[in-house]
Design an enzyme around this catalytic site. Structure first.
Site, short mmCIF file in Angstrom:
data_model
loop_
_atom_site.label_atom_id
_atom_site.label_comp_id
_atom_site.label_asym_id
_atom_site.label_seq_id
_atom_site.Cartn_x
_atom_site.Cartn_y
_atom_site.Cartn_z
N HIS A 266 100.63 46.99 129.40
CA HIS A 266 99.66 46.51 130.38
C HIS A 266 98.85 47.69 130.88
O HIS A 266 99.42 48.74 131.21
CB HIS A 266 100.35 45.82 131.55
CG HIS A 266 101.08 44.60 131.13
ND1 HIS A 266 100.45 43.42 130.86
CD2 HIS A 266 102.40 44.40 130.87
CE1 HIS A 266 101.34 42.53 130.47
NE2 HIS A 266 102.54 43.11 130.46
N TYR B 292 90.84 48.00 135.38
CA TYR B 292 91.10 48.20 133.96
C TYR B 292 90.35 49.38 133.35
O TYR B 292 90.59 49.72 132.19
CB TYR B 292 90.74 46.92 133.19
CG TYR B 292 91.54 45.73 133.66
CD1 TYR B 292 92.90 45.64 133.40
CD2 TYR B 292 90.93 44.70 134.37
CE1 TYR B 292 93.64 44.55 133.84
CE2 TYR B 292 91.66 43.61 134.81
CZ TYR B 292 93.01 43.54 134.54
OH TYR B 292 93.73 42.46 134.97
#
Length: 147
Positions: free
Chosen positions: A100, A23
């Protein structure tokens, strides 16, 4: 001046700390600052929120009805499980873009399915936090063309 909504699901409050190899090291505060700058430069307001609770995301979607010109949503793990969030988005009349940070299609098989994408006008995955800005700019452009 119009309002745009950005919603973030579970564990995104840990952005920058949780699995940075997937991430990244930017925080949710960084995402919010980037998105606020985009919205303000275009003369719009932004509601930006995160919750680990499904019902709060649903409440914010309901509150956006009739007020927000579009929603950018990163439902986190609720992407793969929440018919309730899908139903709330189906009751929202303006465009929705699903975001996302990672490419969910390159990850575990259970992450490949999204309930939200059946409602979204577009899905952005794998662009890191830049995906939020792409999504918000797209919603602003859609709004500008329809006004």
């Amino acid at each position: 001046m119009s309002l745009f909504t950005i919603l973030n699901g579970p564990n995104l409050n840990l952005l920058g700390q949780r699995q940075p190899e997937i991430y990244g090291y930017e925080t949710l505060a960084d995402v919010e600052a980037d998105c606020r700058a985009i919205a303000e430069a275009a003369g719009h307001e932004l509601f930006f929120a995160q919750s680990n609770r499904e019902y709060e995301l649903i409440d914010w979607i309901h509150e956006a009805r009739g007020k927000s010109a579009g929603i950018v949503i990163n439902p986190g793990a609720f992407t793969h499980t929440s018919v309730a969030i899908l139903d709330a988005l189906n009751a929202f009349e303006a465009p929705v873009i699903e975001v996302h940070i990672s490419n969910i299609h390159k990850r575990e098989v259970f992450r490949h399915h999204s309930y939200v994408s059946t409602r979204a006008e577009g899905v952005i995955a794998g662009l890191g936090i830049e995906g939020y800005g792409v999504a918000l700019r797209h919603l602003i452009n859609l709004f500008s063309r329809s006004s």
